[in-house]
Design a protein around this motif. Structure first.
Motif, mmCIF file in Angstrom:
data_model
loop_
_atom_site.group_PDB
_atom_site.id
_atom_site.type_symbol
_atom_site.label_atom_id
_atom_site.label_comp_id
_atom_site.label_asym_id
_atom_site.label_seq_id
_atom_site.Cartn_x
_atom_site.Cartn_y
_atom_site.Cartn_z
ATOM 1 N N THR A 180 3.529 44.889 61.648
ATOM 2 C CA THR A 180 2.658 44.317 60.615
ATOM 3 C C THR A 180 1.543 43.416 61.138
ATOM 4 O OG1 THR A 180 4.150 42.420 60.334
ATOM 5 C CG2 THR A 180 4.555 44.350 58.943
ATOM 6 N N LEU A 181 1.703 42.858 62.342
ATOM 7 C CA LEU A 181 0.737 41.859 62.807
ATOM 8 C C LEU A 181 0.063 42.212 64.122
ATOM 9 C CD1 LEU A 181 2.831 38.612 62.057
ATOM 10 C CD2 LEU A 181 1.083 39.682 60.604
ATOM 11 N N TYR A 182 0.837 42.690 65.100
ATOM 12 C CA TYR A 182 0.313 42.862 66.452
ATOM 13 C C TYR A 182 0.620 44.263 66.965
ATOM 14 C CZ TYR A 182 0.678 37.811 65.907
ATOM 15 O OH TYR A 182 0.598 36.539 65.426
ATOM 16 N N ASN A 183 -0.355 45.149 66.873
ATOM 17 C CA ASN A 183 -0.209 46.483 67.438
ATOM 18 C C ASN A 183 -1.605 47.086 67.539
ATOM 19 O OD1 ASN A 183 0.952 49.050 68.234
ATOM 20 N ND2 ASN A 183 2.834 48.369 67.233
ATOM 21 N N VAL A 184 -1.705 48.381 67.805
ATOM 22 C CA VAL A 184 -3.026 48.987 68.038
ATOM 23 C C VAL A 184 -3.267 50.224 67.162
ATOM 24 C CG1 VAL A 184 -3.480 48.154 70.369
ATOM 25 C CG2 VAL A 184 -1.935 50.071 70.066
ATOM 26 N N PRO A 185 -3.548 50.034 65.877
ATOM 27 C CA PRO A 185 -3.437 48.800 65.088
ATOM 28 C C PRO A 185 -2.048 48.705 64.468
ATOM 29 C CG PRO A 185 -4.412 50.500 63.756
ATOM 30 C CD PRO A 185 -4.132 51.137 65.107
ATOM 31 N N PRO A 186 -1.712 47.584 63.810
ATOM 32 C CA PRO A 186 -0.429 47.516 63.099
ATOM 33 C C PRO A 186 -0.370 48.604 62.025
ATOM 34 C CG PRO A 186 -1.410 45.335 63.298
ATOM 35 C CD PRO A 186 -2.457 46.316 63.738
ATOM 36 N N PRO A 187 0.706 49.379 62.000
ATOM 37 C CA PRO A 187 0.757 50.490 61.040
ATOM 38 C C PRO A 187 1.038 50.068 59.606
ATOM 39 C CG PRO A 187 2.772 50.411 62.328
ATOM 40 C CD PRO A 187 1.853 49.388 62.920
ATOM 41 N N LEU A 188 1.522 48.843 59.415
ATOM 42 C CA LEU A 188 1.898 48.390 58.080
ATOM 43 C C LEU A 188 1.153 47.106 57.729
ATOM 44 C CD1 LEU A 188 5.775 48.919 58.322
ATOM 45 C CD2 LEU A 188 4.056 50.509 57.436
ATOM 46 N N PRO A 189 0.978 46.816 56.443
ATOM 47 C CA PRO A 189 0.252 45.606 56.038
ATOM 48 C C PRO A 189 0.994 44.323 56.411
ATOM 49 C CG PRO A 189 1.188 46.724 54.130
ATOM 50 C CD PRO A 189 1.361 47.652 55.291
ATOM 51 N N ALA A 190 0.231 43.267 56.652
ATOM 52 C CA ALA A 190 0.793 41.999 57.117
ATOM 53 C C ALA A 190 1.775 41.391 56.121
ATOM 54 C CB ALA A 190 -0.335 41.008 57.410
ATOM 55 N N GLU A 191 1.565 41.633 54.831
ATOM 56 C CA GLU A 191 2.443 41.017 53.832
ATOM 57 C C GLU A 191 3.871 41.568 53.875
ATOM 58 O OE1 GLU A 191 -0.321 43.943 51.583
ATOM 59 O OE2 GLU A 191 -0.479 42.425 53.170
ATOM 60 N N LEU A 192 4.082 42.649 54.621
ATOM 61 C CA LEU A 192 5.437 43.189 54.741
ATOM 62 C C LEU A 192 6.243 42.533 55.863
ATOM 63 C CD1 LEU A 192 5.007 47.047 54.202
ATOM 64 C CD2 LEU A 192 5.958 45.354 52.632
ATOM 65 N N PHE A 193 5.624 41.591 56.587
ATOM 66 C CA PHE A 193 6.348 40.977 57.709
ATOM 67 C C PHE A 193 7.678 40.383 57.264
ATOM 68 C CE2 PHE A 193 7.670 37.237 60.073
ATOM 69 C CZ PHE A 193 7.773 37.742 61.360
ATOM 70 N N TRP A 194 7.655 39.539 56.246
ATOM 71 C CA TRP A 194 8.884 38.841 55.863
ATOM 72 C C TRP A 194 9.940 39.764 55.272
ATOM 73 C CZ3 TRP A 194 10.212 34.697 58.099
ATOM 74 C CH2 TRP A 194 9.251 33.775 58.526
ATOM 75 N N PRO A 195 9.592 40.718 54.392
ATOM 76 C CA PRO A 195 10.629 41.658 53.937
ATOM 77 C C PRO A 195 11.256 42.452 55.081
ATOM 78 C CG PRO A 195 8.735 41.755 52.487
ATOM 79 C CD PRO A 195 8.328 40.901 53.652
#
Length: 264
Positions: free
Chosen positions: A209-224
């Motif tokens: 969600t945050l750090y990749n090339v690019p992150p495949p998922l939206p940042a708001e999914l980090f906590w779930p």
């Protein structure tokens, strides 16, 4: 003993074959876990990641081989069926590398010979009951959910009850091990469960969600993703890994597959 020094076995074909089989088994478990117990919106992430149950034992038993098996199985999971790119999968796969690497590292840097037995008093009789019963209840719950969960109640509630019951029994067994078993083994194992769940969850959720090339998922999914990952890992490691380690460690240590160092 050879010339006053203990004989140290090198890497054998048995290590390589076992590593290949372990990687294949872990990949199959990872795929099934992510498809049957998905964290919605996060391909490859499971709320009950059964594959992690083999990573900790593999790390303790086989050192670097276990960590490499974790990495490759997650790499393949990222590519298929999760559908991430090669670059994304290469980065994300360190999440499962961590799951085996942390226990492997702790047991080796602290020079602990893993002993998951309990031999004293009534605890020696109660310990296997708690651990094995928790293991069996969770496995039965998983089977019920897989076969009948689509029918809804009461099967969903039975599955949920099996998760919490299995976890409760396993935790009691782990505490018995810590109190009347080898305290170093059980203390480091408990630390491994906690550190592995959290560290793997951070890496896995962040690289999706945050750090990749690019992150495949939206940042708001980090906590779930992070929450589901950590809780699922904690349950699986506490219940299933504990059962595997207590039952198979004495057997594995008698084979030529047990690795005292990182590769041999």
């Amino acid at each position: 003993m050879t010339q006053g020094k203990a004989f140290k076995r090198g890497v054998t074909w048995a290590h390589i074959v076992t590593f290949i089989l372990a990687t294949a088994m872990a990949y199959v478990l990872a795929v099934l876990s992510s498809l049957i117990f998905p964290v919605l919106g996060a391909p490859g992430v499971s709320a009950l990641y059964v594959a992690s149950s083999v990573y900790v034992p593999l790390g303790i038993w086989m050192g670097g081989w276990g960590a490499l098996a974790g990495y490759l199985s997650c790499l393949f999971l990222g590519l298929y069926p999760s559908g991430y790119t090669l670059y994304q999968s290469v980065i994300w796969a360190f999440a499962d590398f961590i799951e085996a690497f942390i226990p492997a590292l702790l047991f080796r840097i602290l020079r602990i010979d893993p002993d998951f037995t309990v031999k004293r008093g009534a605890a020696a009789r109660l310990f296997p009951v708690f651990v094995s019963t928790g293991f069996i209840i969770l496995i039965l719950g998983i089977i019920i959910q897989v076969l009948l969960g689509s029918l809804g109640e009461p099967f969903t509630s039975i599955y949920v009850a099996s998760v919490y019951t299995g976890l409760g029994l396993a935790v009691i067994g782990i505490m018995l091990g810590l109190l009347v078993g080898d305290a170093k083994t059980w203390g480091v194992y408990i630390a491994s469960i906690i550190l592995t769940s959290v560290a793997s969850g951070i890496w896995g959720a962040a690289t999706l969600t945050l750090y990749n090339v690019p992150p495949p998922l939206p940042a708001e999914l980090f906590w779930p993703i992070f929450t589901g990952w950590v809780i699922g890992d904690f349950i699986v490691l506490s219940v299933l890994s504990t059962g595997i380690l207590t039952a198979l460690t004495p057997i594995f240590k008698r084979t030529g597959l047990y690795v005292e160092g990182w590769w041999a």
